[in-house]
Design a protein around this motif. Structure first.
Motif, short mmCIF file in Angstrom:
data_model
loop_
_atom_site.label_atom_id
_atom_site.label_comp_id
_atom_site.label_asym_id
_atom_site.label_seq_id
_atom_site.Cartn_x
_atom_site.Cartn_y
_atom_site.Cartn_z
N ARG A 47 -0.08 10.33 6.73
CA ARG A 47 0.40 10.08 5.21
C ARG A 47 -0.24 7.76 6.31
O ARG A 47 -0.18 7.61 7.17
CB ARG A 47 2.30 9.92 5.30
CG ARG A 47 2.61 10.48 4.67
CD ARG A 47 4.34 10.66 4.53
NE ARG A 47 4.25 9.16 3.61
CZ ARG A 47 5.35 8.81 3.39
NH1 ARG A 47 6.69 9.69 3.85
NH2 ARG A 47 5.60 7.79 2.75
N LEU A 48 -0.37 7.21 4.90
CA LEU A 48 -1.16 6.58 5.60
C LEU A 48 -0.36 5.18 6.10
O LEU A 48 -1.19 4.58 7.49
CB LEU A 48 -2.09 5.95 4.38
CG LEU A 48 -2.76 4.41 4.60
CD1 LEU A 48 -4.10 4.95 5.44
CD2 LEU A 48 -3.54 4.53 2.89
N ASN A 49 0.62 5.44 5.65
CA ASN A 49 1.40 3.79 5.97
C ASN A 49 2.04 4.36 7.59
O ASN A 49 1.73 2.87 8.14
CB ASN A 49 2.39 4.30 5.74
CG ASN A 49 3.84 5.17 5.36
OD1 ASN A 49 3.40 6.54 5.33
ND2 ASN A 49 4.45 5.28 4.72
N TRP A 50 2.04 5.72 7.85
CA TRP A 50 3.11 5.38 9.40
C TRP A 50 1.46 5.76 10.40
O TRP A 50 1.53 5.02 11.49
CB TRP A 50 2.83 7.40 9.57
CG TRP A 50 4.11 7.29 9.31
CD1 TRP A 50 5.07 7.90 7.80
CD2 TRP A 50 5.65 6.66 9.44
NE1 TRP A 50 6.16 7.92 7.77
CE2 TRP A 50 6.40 7.32 8.83
CE3 TRP A 50 5.75 5.68 10.57
CZ2 TRP A 50 7.81 6.80 8.52
CZ3 TRP A 50 7.30 5.74 10.55
CH2 TRP A 50 8.26 5.82 10.02
N LEU A 51 -0.01 5.74 9.96
CA LEU A 51 -1.31 5.66 10.20
C LEU A 51 -1.64 3.92 10.68
O LEU A 51 -2.49 3.60 11.63
CB LEU A 51 -2.64 6.37 9.39
CG LEU A 51 -3.34 6.42 10.32
CD1 LEU A 51 -3.27 6.91 11.53
CD2 LEU A 51 -4.58 7.06 9.53
N LEU A 52 -1.69 3.67 9.07
CA LEU A 52 -1.93 1.63 9.91
C LEU A 52 -0.63 1.23 10.72
O LEU A 52 -0.70 0.34 11.43
CB LEU A 52 -1.74 1.15 8.66
CG LEU A 52 -2.68 1.61 7.33
CD1 LEU A 52 -1.75 1.10 5.94
CD2 LEU A 52 -4.06 1.04 8.21
N LEU B 41 0.57 -1.65 0.28
CA LEU B 41 -0.01 0.10 -0.16
C LEU B 41 1.14 1.06 0.15
O LEU B 41 0.97 1.67 -0.69
CB LEU B 41 -0.91 0.33 1.56
CG LEU B 41 -2.30 1.10 1.35
CD1 LEU B 41 -2.68 0.61 -0.48
CD2 LEU B 41 -2.63 0.90 2.33
N ASN B 42 1.76 1.04 0.79
CA ASN B 42 3.10 2.27 0.55
C ASN B 42 3.49 2.08 -1.12
O ASN B 42 3.62 3.47 -0.70
CB ASN B 42 4.12 1.80 1.67
CG ASN B 42 4.66 3.43 1.63
OD1 ASN B 42 4.62 4.66 1.34
ND2 ASN B 42 6.04 3.26 2.26
N ARG B 43 3.66 1.10 -1.43
CA ARG B 43 4.40 2.00 -2.16
C ARG B 43 3.75 2.14 -3.05
O ARG B 43 3.30 2.44 -4.63
CB ARG B 43 4.66 0.29 -3.60
CG ARG B 43 6.40 0.03 -2.66
CD ARG B 43 7.73 0.65 -3.40
NE ARG B 43 8.29 0.10 -1.99
CZ ARG B 43 9.64 0.64 -2.66
NH1 ARG B 43 10.19 1.36 -3.12
NH2 ARG B 43 10.46 0.34 -2.10
#
Length: 121
Positions: free
Chosen positions: A81-86, A68-70
């Motif tokens: 940012r979504l990746n940090w939230l996840l 998802l981050n890629r």
């Protein structure tokens, strides 16, 4: 007791068959005979399989976060940012939940093992 009275007879019964089976199976496990060794190896194999399956769940979940981050590195949610939230919100509850599930299922496997050892033939 007077001389004319005899003591009342008591019936002596051998141990029930189930008890004899329980003791024999436990002894086989404790003395590590071939049967006991097979039972213990089965328990260890079941717990290893459980650990590998739940480990795969964690690996796929973390790999999903990487993918998802890629795919969308700059995707923002609630100003983050979504990746940090996840990673901050999803990862720890996921790890805790998988750990709790492993403990519960491993204990159930041990209870099943004891039930097999204590069961009648």
């Amino acid at each position: 007791m007077s001389e004319g009275e005899r003591p009342q007879r008591q019936r002596v019964v051998l141990a029930h068959r189930r008890g004899a089976r329980m003791v024999r199976t436990r002894i086989e496990v404790q003395e590590q005979t071939q049967v006991g060794d097979a039972l213990v190896r089965g328990l260890v194999r079941a717990q290893l399989g459980l650990a590998l399956r739940l480990g795969a769940v964690v690996v796929f979940a973390v790999a999903g976060i990487v993918v998802l981050n890629r795919a969308a590195p700059d995707l923002m949610v609630f100003g983050m940012r979504l990746n940090w939230l996840l990673l901050a919100v999803l990862a720890y509850p996921l790890l805790y939940g998988v750990g709790r599930l492993y403990v519960r299922l491993a204990e159930q496997g041990e209870k099943d093992f004891v039930r097999v050892v204590d069961s009648e033939p």
